[in-house]
Design a protein around this motif. Structure first.
Motif, PDB file in Angstrom:
ATOM      1  N   THR A 240       5.910   5.036   6.728  1.00 16.88           N
ATOM      2  CA  THR A 240       4.616   4.494   6.299  1.00 16.88           C
ATOM      3  C   THR A 240       3.918   3.751   7.428  1.00 16.88           C
ATOM      4  OG1 THR A 240       5.693   2.526   5.442  1.00 16.88           O
ATOM      5  CG2 THR A 240       5.179   4.252   3.856  1.00 16.88           C
ATOM      6  N   ASP A 267      -3.571   9.580  -0.737  1.00 18.95           N
ATOM      7  CA  ASP A 267      -3.470   9.460  -2.174  1.00 18.95           C
ATOM      8  C   ASP A 267      -4.409  10.469  -2.821  1.00 18.95           C
ATOM      9  OD1 ASP A 267      -2.492   7.487  -4.438  1.00 18.95           O
ATOM     10  OD2 ASP A 267      -4.569   8.041  -4.866  1.00 18.95           O
ATOM     11  N   THR A 270      -7.462   8.634  -4.816  1.00 19.38           N
ATOM     12  CA  THR A 270      -8.464   7.846  -4.097  1.00 19.38           C
ATOM     13  C   THR A 270      -8.851   8.484  -2.763  1.00 19.38           C
ATOM     14  OG1 THR A 270      -6.770   6.602  -2.944  1.00 19.38           O
ATOM     15  CG2 THR A 270      -7.531   5.725  -5.059  1.00 19.38           C
ATOM     16  N   LYS A 272      -7.334   7.960  -0.135  1.00 18.72           N
ATOM     17  CA  LYS A 272      -7.038   7.000   0.932  1.00 18.72           C
ATOM     18  C   LYS A 272      -5.630   7.208   1.481  1.00 18.72           C
ATOM     19  CE  LYS A 272     -10.201   3.347  -0.270  1.00 18.72           C
ATOM     20  NZ  LYS A 272     -10.356   1.975  -0.712  1.00 18.72           N
ATOM     21  N   ALA A 273      -5.469   6.779   2.706  1.00 17.48           N
ATOM     22  CA  ALA A 273      -4.179   6.940   3.353  1.00 17.48           C
ATOM     23  C   ALA A 273      -3.125   6.078   2.686  1.00 17.48           C
ATOM     24  CB  ALA A 273      -4.299   6.550   4.813  1.00 17.48           C
ATOM     25  N   THR A 274      -1.924   6.593   2.617  1.00 19.63           N
ATOM     26  CA  THR A 274      -0.815   5.795   2.101  1.00 19.63           C
ATOM     27  C   THR A 274       0.105   5.383   3.242  1.00 19.63           C
ATOM     28  OG1 THR A 274       0.499   7.774   1.717  1.00 19.63           O
ATOM     29  CG2 THR A 274      -0.832   6.995  -0.113  1.00 19.63           C
ATOM     30  N   TYR A 275      -0.452   5.373   4.426  1.00 21.64           N
ATOM     31  CA  TYR A 275       0.331   5.060   5.622  1.00 21.64           C
ATOM     32  C   TYR A 275      -0.591   4.320   6.577  1.00 21.64           C
ATOM     33  CZ  TYR A 275      -2.603   8.822   7.186  1.00 21.64           C
ATOM     34  OH  TYR A 275      -3.720   9.567   7.466  1.00 21.64           O
ATOM     35  N   ALA A 276      -0.028   3.802   7.632  1.00 13.12           N
ATOM     36  CA  ALA A 276      -0.855   3.167   8.666  1.00 13.12           C
ATOM     37  C   ALA A 276      -0.371   3.620  10.028  1.00 13.12           C
ATOM     38  CB  ALA A 276      -0.766   1.655   8.556  1.00 13.12           C
TER      39      ALA A 276
ATOM     40  N   PRO B 351      -4.846   1.320   3.890  1.00 12.55           N
ATOM     41  CA  PRO B 351      -3.987   0.892   2.790  1.00 12.55           C
ATOM     42  C   PRO B 351      -2.588   1.460   2.979  1.00 12.55           C
ATOM     43  CG  PRO B 351      -5.578   2.528   2.046  1.00 12.55           C
ATOM     44  CD  PRO B 351      -5.888   2.238   3.466  1.00 12.55           C
ATOM     45  N   HIS B 353       1.261   2.312   1.560  1.00 13.88           N
ATOM     46  CA  HIS B 353       2.133   2.583   0.446  1.00 13.88           C
ATOM     47  C   HIS B 353       3.303   1.623   0.543  1.00 13.88           C
ATOM     48  CE1 HIS B 353       3.021   5.424  -2.700  1.00 13.88           C
ATOM     49  NE2 HIS B 353       4.283   5.315  -2.380  1.00 13.88           N
ATOM     50  N   LEU B 360      -0.090   1.840  -4.512  1.00 14.20           N
ATOM     51  CA  LEU B 360      -1.062   1.984  -3.447  1.00 14.20           C
ATOM     52  C   LEU B 360      -2.077   0.864  -3.583  1.00 14.20           C
ATOM     53  CD1 LEU B 360      -2.137   3.845  -1.177  1.00 14.20           C
ATOM     54  CD2 LEU B 360      -3.684   4.708  -2.899  1.00 14.20           C
TER      55      LEU B 360
END
Lengths: 612, 477
Positions: A240, A267, A270, A272-276, B351, B353, B360
């Motif tokens: 992540t 996701d 949404t 949107k990313a679920t990671y960075a 965002p 996880h 989320l």
């Protein structure tokens, strides 16, 4: 020279020799930045599509445009995918290196060259095929820039004709490579055809090298770079957080990972990313971020190469002593300092095993194939969280950046191992939380992470006792260090075991790791077939070492450790844990000139040391 | 304090840490106390805080507050990267990082710079004593030119101004305070904790053991003597104007009204007496420590409520919430407007996880630049705000001698802010370096003014009041 040189038609031993089918290496010498990579990949893929096992190795400069680059495609009916030392078929496109390229060929090789270079005057024991590339490209397009780029497709066309590579496969590979860009496909197709037609009309086949369709070797296989495979592995391992800093040859690992994450880890609701992913300011910060995220409970990784490993030493020591999980890919390259950034090696083994000051040691996983890059990436995250320590995955440029034939990857079946995380039940059972207390006897303590509701503790890189409190007491310090040692021994039971083939118990054994594996396979066959020497083989897949290694040494008279570095680093590392009897059996074969290791060199060196 | 409960029903002892091992009288201990007070006042759940540090006397202090929080005393100068990974990995937590002037200004300057650029939600406190305490008093990079060591050695290098750097690089709340001013420090800390974005607070914190002698510009005596607050208005969120029509504003306003800072502002933060005197036309106390006759000090002012509040002082600071800052400055006939647009907060776009919960997290997005410009427009009325589009080059600036508005670059705006903090005005072109001889003659450039400069001020969340600050974004459901 030209006085004695026979005319082109008279040259060539191949014209009288037997046919050599699906067993040769083609080397394309170009200038980097000239767009030759597309032509090379299409060449590789079309042979692969004909069912012939292939490997592609790019020898490129640390430069964007204008320096010489060589791409070698090896076809091997027996499935050898290590580098082949000898070049059988040269495509000389680079005026600067053409002379030297031709002079280093073995007699009997064939050369396709740009006509104005007049290479046929250099030697009489080769087969020469002159091709007027500029004349052929003229009718294809009028755009000078495009001409420069698609010029390389002409040699694909010529090779298709000369080596009997199916044009339909070329076309298929081209479409795969260029996708939906119809204009580009058409343009390249025209160049391809121009080359093919020219060869058909003007060149008569006088060398023995031929590609013929095969069955049973490449069905269901994929072509992939190790870095991409590792990236998929990281994604499947649930990464992540990625903190990275660009460095050759590891950049493509994180870049591939970013692409995969963008595609598969958004996701669905949404978007949107679920990671960075953070591109850090340097490797120090990259690992700092990973340690920060790992401390926070995220699955975090970075990738780098030797110079980055040097910078990461400080945080690696912190991760070791403060016991924070982290996964670090080291895609090794050659040389001390900047060294040879685009050449391969296994030169960080010793320094990474004990990276950072003080008493430190770190688990390393060492994949040899693209599929192991994929698997070990997943194992590394499990191991890092289980062991609560930085774990290194040691690949190299050859594996990471070159194109490898691989079995398709299997979807992971086991759940993640999140390691010893303290929960309410465990806390009740323990009665009291002490961050660094060895309650299970395996050296691995329980941890909490910020925000998980568990008891807090103060993490520090300075001396601490079981309760994570600052301590300079001698007993606290040694107890802690001894526990860390116990923990490291626990890792011996958790890391991937070596692959062992005891074919020659009592005789000669090979020990190798990483990409040397492919050369060992070939060398063992050569020794068996040519010298009637049977060898055993143990492929190391991890550090710390497991009992299999020492059993293997015990079971043989002489054991050759193959390293792709000058100082025989794995040999040294093994010796640290050996008995004097075992040390006496160990010999070393180092390989360190920056190119992927090949089977023939190994065979030659082993025979030399055997006194044959 | 005993028995007094905060808004979430905790005593202040719940926010204390281990007993300090720093020297008696160390400024760092006072800062620790203010941190404890701030978290207590704001009613933050201690286990929702992470405290991080590098190495040095300052970096020991996270052990002395918030015992129930996870802490990480890492390696020298590398706390920013650690904090970056941590806050991005779990954005529910409030991160406070404690650093020192050596930890930040020397070994850690690279990481510091990039932390400011990223503008992640981190409270970054520099406990600034101008020396390396833990290695017995060597100069640090914030030691002022001409200040001396105990042994008499004179510092011949100019200091790094961490505030100026932070402003230029994009930190969205930048302040300088003094460990000996508990009231101001606590207010600033509370603002920082409630702020979403990087808060950089440089706190002058005298080292009683190695840097409290005559000749030091970081001693208690010197700092107290040269202390001139630029402004003590705290920005707490405007009431409605400018962006009142925005659908999110009603909620944001409700949140603001309950925001602890509103209370803090009402409770004690007023303009200092000498500023009030000046506003009423009473001459200020003459102050010219460096003996520069005629040298005029500039005074900044934070504006809270739009154009009617813009004071008519020689120069002033206007801070606008939500990502836009405007600095107005009068220099002779030239009126200069410095405009800085805050960058988006990195965490807002990534965002994460969360591994345990699998939840989320939604995150807020900054408004567009245009929206922010509109807000600014409403604030300063007829003076049109031009969007900052291109960097002006030096030549252009130098030619701009006519009395007119000059839109300066962010770079020079930052430099101008530095200028506000110095005794001696610089040339209008802030980027021109003084000549070598001028630099030699400049024996001291005291860094002694507290400034409080706020660039971006997002509305805090509802949880900000009762469950710990800025836990969720009011802009997303």
């Amino acid at each position: 020279m030209s006085v004695t040189a026979p005319s082109e038609q008279e040259v060539g031993v191949g014209s009288t020799g037997d046919r050599i089918v699906n067993d040769f290496a083609i080397q394309v010498a170009t200038v980097n930045g000239s767009g030759s990579q597309t032509a090379n990949i299409i060449l590789l893929r079309s042979i692969f599509q004909m069912g012939v096992p292939v490997s592609g190795k790019n020898m490129f400069p640390s430069n964007i445009a204008g320096l010489p680059t060589w791409y070698t495609v090896r076809a091997s009916s027996k499935g050898y995918i290590a580098r082949k030392k000898e070049v059988d078929f040269l495509v000389a496109m680079n005026a600067e290196t053409a002379k030297e390229d031709v002079m280093t060929l073995e007699a009997g090789a064939a050369v396709v060259y740009d006509e104005p270079l007049k290479l046929n005057e250099l030697r009489s024991d080769l087969t020469f095929y002159p091709v007027p590339f500029d004349k052929l490209i003229a009718p294809v397009t009028t755009d000078a820039k495009l001409r420069r780029l698609v010029r390389n497709m002409i040699y694909d066309g010529v090779l298709s004709r000369l080596l009997s590579i199916d044009m339909r496969q070329m076309e298929k590979a081209l479409k795969r490579q260029l996708g939906k860009k119809q204009k580009a496909v058409d343009l390249n197709m025209n160049a391809l055809k121009a080359g093919f037609d020219y060869a058909e009309q003007h060149l008569s086949k006088r060398d023995p090298y031929v590609v013929e369709p095969m069955e049973g070797k490449t069905e269901g296989m994929i072509l992939i770079e190790g870095n991409s495979a590792a990236a998929i592995g990281c994604m499947m391992a649930g990464v992540t957080f990625v903190g990275w800093y660009p460095i050759t040859p590891s950049s493509s690992l994180c870049e591939a990972l970013i692409d995969y994450l963008k595609k598969y880890r958004k996701d669905p609701e949404t978007g949107k990313a679920t990671y960075a992913v953070i591109q850090a300011e340097d490797e120090i910060a990259a690992l700092g971020m990973v340690i920060g995220a790992g401390w926070m409970g995220a699955r975090a990784m970075t990738s780098t190469a030797g110079p980055g490993i040097s910078l990461m030493a400080e945080f690696t020591g912190l991760g070791y002593y403060a016991e924070v999980p982290a996964v670090i890919f080291d895609v090794q390259r050659a040389g001390p300092s900047t060294g040879l950034p685009t050449r391969t090696g296994q030169q960080d083994i010793l320094s990474t095993a004990i990276l950072s000051h003080g008493d430190t040691k770190h688990p390393m996983l060492i994949p040899a194939s693209a599929s192991e890059c994929y698997e070990f990436a997943q194992d590394a995250f499990d191991l890092a969280e289980r062991m609560q320590t930085p774990v290194f995955v040691m690949t190299d440029l050859d594996l990471g950046m070159n194109t490898w034939m691989s079995k398709p990857f299997e979807y992971p079946t086991k759940p993640f191992d999140r390691g010893k995380r303290l929960d309410a039940d465990k806390l009740k059972q323990l009665g009291e939380f002490a961050r660094y207390r060895d309650v299970d006897g395996d050296g691995i303590p329980y941890r909490t992470v910020p925000g998980d509701g568990g008891p807090s503790f103060f993490t520090r890189g300075s001396g601490h006792n079981e309760k994570a409190l600052y301590s300079e007491r001698a007993d606290d310090y040694t107890n802690n260090l001894d526990r860390l040692s116990r923990k490291f021994n626990t890792a011996r039971t958790l890391v991937p075991k070596p692959e062992v083939d005891m074919a020659a118990k009592g005789g000669i054994g090979y020990i190798a790791y990483g990409t040397s594996h492919w050369a060992i396979i070939e060398s063992r066959d050569q020794l068996r077939n040519e010298q009637k020497i049977n060898t055993s083989y143990l492929r190391l897949r991890a550090y710390p070492f497991t009992t299999e290694l020492f059993d293997f040494i015990d079971a043989h008279d002489r054991v050759y450790v193959v390293d792709q570095n000058r100082d025989s680093q794995m040999w040294q590392l093994i010796k640290l844990e050996c008995t004097p009897q075992q040390v006496a059996k160990l010999r070393s074969i180092p390989h360190y000139y920056g190119l992927p290791i090949d089977g023939r060199s190994l065979t030659t060196e082993l025979l030399k040391q055997e006194g044959r | 304090m005993a028995g007094k409960l905060n808004i979430i029903g905790l005593e202040s002892t719940a926010y204390r840490g281990a007993k300090t091992t720093l020297c008696a009288g160390c400024g760092h201990n006072a800062i620790t106390e203010r941190i404890i007070d701030s978290f207590f006042d704001l009613g933050v759940q201690p286990d929702q805080v992470i405290k991080l540090s590098g190495i040095g006397c300052s970096s020991k202090s996270p052990a002395y507050f918030l015992n129930q929080s996870h802490g990480f005393n890492s390696v020298h100068g590398r706390m920013p990267s650690l904090a970056t990974g941590a806050v991005v990995a779990n954005r529910k937590m409030i991160a406070i990082g404690i650093s020192g002037d050596g930890d930040t200004g020397a070994i850690g300057i690279g990481q510091f710079v990039h932390l400011m650029r990223r503008n992640l939600p981190i409270v970054y406190v520099i406990e600034d004593n101008g020396c390396y305490g833990l290695t017995k008093g060597q100069f640090s990079p914030t030691a002022d030119l001409g200040s001396t060591l105990k042994t008499g050695v004179v510092n011949d290098l100019p200091p790094i101004d961490t505030c100026a750097l932070a402003i230029e690089l994009g930190a969205s709340l930048v302040a300088r305070s003094f460990s000996g001013d508990p009231k101001q420090l606590k207010a600033i800390l509370k603002a920082a904790i409630s702020h979403r974005g990087t808060s950089m607070i440089d706190v002058l914190s005298p080292c009683v053991t190695f840097n409290d002698h005559e000749g030091s510009t970081k001693s208690y005596a010197y700092v107290k003597d040269h202390d001139e607050p630029l402004s003590e208005g705290l920005l707490a969120g405007r009431q409605g104007e400018g962006a009142a029509d925005h659908p999110r504003d009603a909620r944001a306003r409700r949140v603001r009204d309950r925001h602890p800072l509103s209370g803090a502002r009402q409770a004690g933060l007023r303009r200092p007496a000498r500023h009030r005197r000046r506003a009423a036309g009473i001459p200020a106390r003459q102050q010219d420590a460096s003996g520069q006759g005629g040298a005029r000090r500039d005074h900044g002012e934070l504006c809270l409520k739009g154009k009617s509040q813009i004071p008519r002082s020689k120069s002033h600071l206007v801070a606008v919430q939500r990502g836009h800052a405007v600095l107005l400055e009068q220099r002779g006939k030239v009126r200069i407007r410095h405009e800085i647009t805050a960058r988006r907060c990195l965490a807002d776009d990534v965002p994460v996880h969360l591994p345990e919960s699998g939840v989320l997290r939604e995150c807020p997005h900054m408004r567009t630049i245009q929206q922010r410009a509109d807000v600014a427009d409403g604030l300063i009325g007829r003076q049109r705000v031009r969007k900052h589009t291109a960097m002006r080059d030096d030549a252009q600036l130098a030619d701009d001698r006519r009395p007119r508005e000059v839109l300066m670059t962010a770079t020079s705006a930052a430099a101008a802010c530095v200028h506000l903090n110095t005794d001696r005005p610089r040339d209008a072109d802030c980027r021109r370096r003084p000549s070598a001889s001028a630099r030699r003659s400049e024996t001291s450039r005291p860094n002694d003014l507290r400034s409080f400069f706020c660039r971006r001020f997002n509305s805090p969340s509802t949880e900000g009041v009762n469950g710990g600050a800025r836990l969720s974004c009011p802009f997303t459901s």
